[in-house]
Design a protein around this motif. Structure first.
Motif, PDB file in Angstrom:
ATOM      1  N   ARG A  37      -4.378  15.618   6.150  1.00 42.09           N
ATOM      2  CA  ARG A  37      -3.614  16.618   5.413  1.00 42.09           C
ATOM      3  C   ARG A  37      -2.352  16.008   4.808  1.00 42.09           C
ATOM      4  O   ARG A  37      -1.467  15.558   5.536  1.00 42.09           O
ATOM      5  CB  ARG A  37      -3.182  17.765   6.339  1.00 42.09           C
ATOM      6  N   ASN A  38      -2.276  15.961   3.504  1.00 44.39           N
ATOM      7  CA  ASN A  38      -1.040  15.634   2.773  1.00 44.39           C
ATOM      8  C   ASN A  38      -0.308  14.417   3.341  1.00 44.39           C
ATOM      9  O   ASN A  38       0.898  14.459   3.591  1.00 44.39           O
ATOM     10  CB  ASN A  38      -0.095  16.847   2.766  1.00 44.39           C
ATOM     11  N   ALA A  39      -1.029  13.332   3.517  1.00 42.06           N
ATOM     12  CA  ALA A  39      -0.440  12.130   4.102  1.00 42.06           C
ATOM     13  C   ALA A  39       0.357  11.343   3.060  1.00 42.06           C
ATOM     14  O   ALA A  39      -0.110  11.109   1.949  1.00 42.06           O
ATOM     15  CB  ALA A  39      -1.532  11.240   4.692  1.00 42.06           C
ATOM     16  N   ASP A  40       1.561  10.954   3.435  1.00 42.14           N
ATOM     17  CA  ASP A  40       2.401  10.061   2.640  1.00 42.14           C
ATOM     18  C   ASP A  40       2.752   8.865   3.515  1.00 42.14           C
ATOM     19  O   ASP A  40       3.196   9.030   4.657  1.00 42.14           O
ATOM     20  CB  ASP A  40       3.676  10.760   2.182  1.00 42.14           C
ATOM     21  N   LEU A  41       2.596   7.669   2.948  1.00 42.79           N
ATOM     22  CA  LEU A  41       2.696   6.476   3.787  1.00 42.79           C
ATOM     23  C   LEU A  41       2.919   5.255   2.912  1.00 42.79           C
ATOM     24  O   LEU A  41       2.376   5.154   1.811  1.00 42.79           O
ATOM     25  CB  LEU A  41       1.387   6.325   4.580  1.00 42.79           C
ATOM     26  N   VAL A  98      -4.318   6.433  -3.176  1.00 46.98           N
ATOM     27  CA  VAL A  98      -4.177   5.236  -2.341  1.00 46.98           C
ATOM     28  C   VAL A  98      -3.918   4.088  -3.307  1.00 46.98           C
ATOM     29  O   VAL A  98      -4.822   3.646  -4.020  1.00 46.98           O
ATOM     30  CB  VAL A  98      -5.432   4.960  -1.491  1.00 46.98           C
ATOM     31  N   ILE A  99      -2.679   3.619  -3.344  1.00 45.17           N
ATOM     32  CA  ILE A  99      -2.255   2.668  -4.370  1.00 45.17           C
ATOM     33  C   ILE A  99      -2.042   1.287  -3.755  1.00 45.17           C
ATOM     34  O   ILE A  99      -1.260   1.130  -2.809  1.00 45.17           O
ATOM     35  CB  ILE A  99      -0.957   3.149  -5.042  1.00 45.17           C
ATOM     36  N   SER A 153      -1.858  13.434  14.235  1.00 43.48           N
ATOM     37  CA  SER A 153      -2.355  14.496  15.111  1.00 43.48           C
ATOM     38  C   SER A 153      -2.981  15.588  14.249  1.00 43.48           C
ATOM     39  O   SER A 153      -2.337  16.089  13.320  1.00 43.48           O
ATOM     40  CB  SER A 153      -1.205  15.076  15.938  1.00 43.48           C
ATOM     41  N   ASP A 154      -4.229  15.912  14.542  1.00 45.19           N
ATOM     42  CA  ASP A 154      -4.935  16.971  13.814  1.00 45.19           C
ATOM     43  C   ASP A 154      -4.858  16.764  12.299  1.00 45.19           C
ATOM     44  O   ASP A 154      -4.638  17.708  11.545  1.00 45.19           O
ATOM     45  CB  ASP A 154      -4.358  18.330  14.211  1.00 45.19           C
ATOM     46  N   GLY A 155      -5.001  15.512  11.879  1.00 44.98           N
ATOM     47  CA  GLY A 155      -5.032  15.195  10.467  1.00 44.98           C
ATOM     48  C   GLY A 155      -3.680  15.084   9.802  1.00 44.98           C
ATOM     49  O   GLY A 155      -3.598  14.861   8.585  1.00 44.98           O
ATOM     50  N   THR A 156      -2.575  15.224  10.563  1.00 48.15           N
ATOM     51  CA  THR A 156      -1.242  15.197   9.987  1.00 48.15           C
ATOM     52  C   THR A 156      -0.444  14.034  10.562  1.00 48.15           C
ATOM     53  O   THR A 156      -0.409  13.842  11.783  1.00 48.15           O
ATOM     54  CB  THR A 156      -0.495  16.517  10.285  1.00 48.15           C
ATOM     55  N   LEU A 157       0.213  13.269   9.692  1.00 49.83           N
ATOM     56  CA  LEU A 157       1.113  12.218  10.162  1.00 49.83           C
ATOM     57  C   LEU A 157       2.357  12.859  10.738  1.00 49.83           C
ATOM     58  O   LEU A 157       3.067  13.592  10.023  1.00 49.83           O
ATOM     59  CB  LEU A 157       1.483  11.271   9.010  1.00 49.83           C
ATOM     60  N   ILE A 158       2.641  12.597  12.004  1.00 47.67           N
ATOM     61  CA  ILE A 158       3.772  13.277  12.652  1.00 47.67           C
ATOM     62  C   ILE A 158       4.925  12.334  12.931  1.00 47.67           C
ATOM     63  O   ILE A 158       6.025  12.773  13.243  1.00 47.67           O
ATOM     64  CB  ILE A 158       3.326  13.987  13.949  1.00 47.67           C
ATOM     65  N   SER A 159       4.701  11.024  12.852  1.00 49.09           N
ATOM     66  CA  SER A 159       5.807  10.072  13.020  1.00 49.09           C
ATOM     67  C   SER A 159       5.397   8.713  12.524  1.00 49.09           C
ATOM     68  O   SER A 159       4.205   8.417  12.434  1.00 49.09           O
ATOM     69  CB  SER A 159       6.239   9.981  14.497  1.00 49.09           C
ATOM     70  N   ILE A 203       0.852  -1.197   0.000  1.00 56.35           N
ATOM     71  CA  ILE A 203       0.000   0.000   0.000  1.00 56.35           C
ATOM     72  C   ILE A 203       0.889   1.249   0.000  1.00 56.35           C
ATOM     73  O   ILE A 203       1.798   1.356   0.825  1.00 56.35           O
ATOM     74  CB  ILE A 203      -0.916   0.041   1.234  1.00 56.35           C
ATOM     75  N   THR A 204       0.610   2.154  -0.913  1.00 57.45           N
ATOM     76  CA  THR A 204       1.319   3.428  -0.949  1.00 57.45           C
ATOM     77  C   THR A 204       0.291   4.556  -0.953  1.00 57.45           C
ATOM     78  O   THR A 204      -0.630   4.560  -1.768  1.00 57.45           O
ATOM     79  CB  THR A 204       2.202   3.550  -2.201  1.00 57.45           C
ATOM     80  N   VAL A 205       0.450   5.481  -0.019  1.00 59.09           N
ATOM     81  CA  VAL A 205      -0.410   6.656   0.075  1.00 59.09           C
ATOM     82  C   VAL A 205       0.418   7.871  -0.306  1.00 59.09           C
ATOM     83  O   VAL A 205       1.508   8.073   0.229  1.00 59.09           O
ATOM     84  CB  VAL A 205      -0.965   6.814   1.510  1.00 59.09           C
ATOM     85  N   GLU A 206      -0.101   8.660  -1.238  1.00 61.31           N
ATOM     86  CA  GLU A 206       0.640   9.825  -1.718  1.00 61.31           C
ATOM     87  C   GLU A 206      -0.208  11.093  -1.598  1.00 61.31           C
ATOM     88  O   GLU A 206      -1.282  11.184  -2.196  1.00 61.31           O
ATOM     89  CB  GLU A 206       1.056   9.623  -3.185  1.00 61.31           C
ATOM     90  N   ASN A 207       0.283  12.023  -0.795  1.00 64.96           N
ATOM     91  CA  ASN A 207      -0.313  13.357  -0.676  1.00 64.96           C
ATOM     92  C   ASN A 207      -1.832  13.287  -0.464  1.00 64.96           C
ATOM     93  O   ASN A 207      -2.601  14.020  -1.084  1.00 64.96           O
ATOM     94  CB  ASN A 207       0.004  14.186  -1.920  1.00 64.96           C
TER      95      ASN A 207
END
Length: 217
Positions: free
Chosen positions: A22-26, A62-63, A211-217, A2-6
């Motif tokens: 918000r702008n999640a990359d994973l 979401v790939i 946190s608050d829609g943002t990936l922080i770690s 699974i790849t998540v881009e922006n």
């Protein structure tokens, strides 16, 4: 796998808009056991719903194995969810008018999966003697095991779990978590668990904090 881009998800518009993600990359690799953690309202479930194609993104990708599910039409996406992803929710979501067996087999029937083996699955999850019972006749732990069996019946590539122990007592929750760990270890099944419980997150291979829609770690 699974790849998540922006990836972004916004509810509403204008001054009342809520940026749930918000702008999640994973990236999640095949066979990983991943926890998504964060406070209530942080965007954990939004991210999981987007990973599972239960919700559409405002923007981003979401790939799954080179296929962007955000570009699928509704029919293709429904078929993808049915065959490739198993969902486990906090409140089981078993249909009360169906027996345990009928609840478990429902996704297989929808997918016309005639090779689904409920006997082996029921035995592994300790449900063999509960297949003819209705959800109201099951304990919370038995209902969640039935929900996990339903999620596994089509042999999905990924299991997405939203607070799978959140509605259970400590002992039953530990038993359910142990079951998920065994599914990951013995079958190398990819599992993503949303949780607010640090003990559950600590048992996973990797933790993603939001946190608050943002990936922080």
């Amino acid at each position: 796998m699974i790849t998540v881009e922006n990836l972004c998800k916004t509810y509403g518009s204008g001054e009342g808009a809520v940026n749930a993600l918000r702008n999640a990359d994973l990236t999640i690799k095949d066979g990983e056991l991943v926890a998504i953690v964060g406070k209530s309202g942080s965007g954990k479930s939004t991210l999981l719903n987007l990973l599972g194609g239960l919700d559409s993104a405002t923007s981003g990708k979401v790939i799954y194995n080179d296929v962007d599910i955000m570009k699928m039409n509704e029919a293709s996406l429904a078929d993808f969810r049915l065959r490739k992803i198993g969902f486990v929710f906090q409140f089981y979501d078993l249909l009360p008018e169906l027996t345990t067996e009928e609840n478990i087999l429902l996704p297989a029937q929808l997918a016309k999966n005639k090779s689904a083996d409920i006997s082996a699955l029921a035995e592994r999850l300790g449900l063999t003697d509960r297949l003819k019972h209705y959800p109201s006749q099951l304990s919370g732990g038995q209902q969640q095991r039935a929900a996990i069996a339903r999620a596994l019946i089509n042999n999905p590539d990924v299991l997405l779990c939203d607070e799978p122990t959140g509605n259970l007592d400590q002992k039953t929750g530990d038993d359910v978590m142990e079951l998920l760990l065994q599914l990951n270890k013995t079958e190398k099944r990819t599992i993503v668990i949303v949780t607010h419980n640090p003990e559950i997150a600590a048992r996973c291979e990797r933790t993603i904090e939001i946190s608050d829609g943002t990936l922080i770690s």
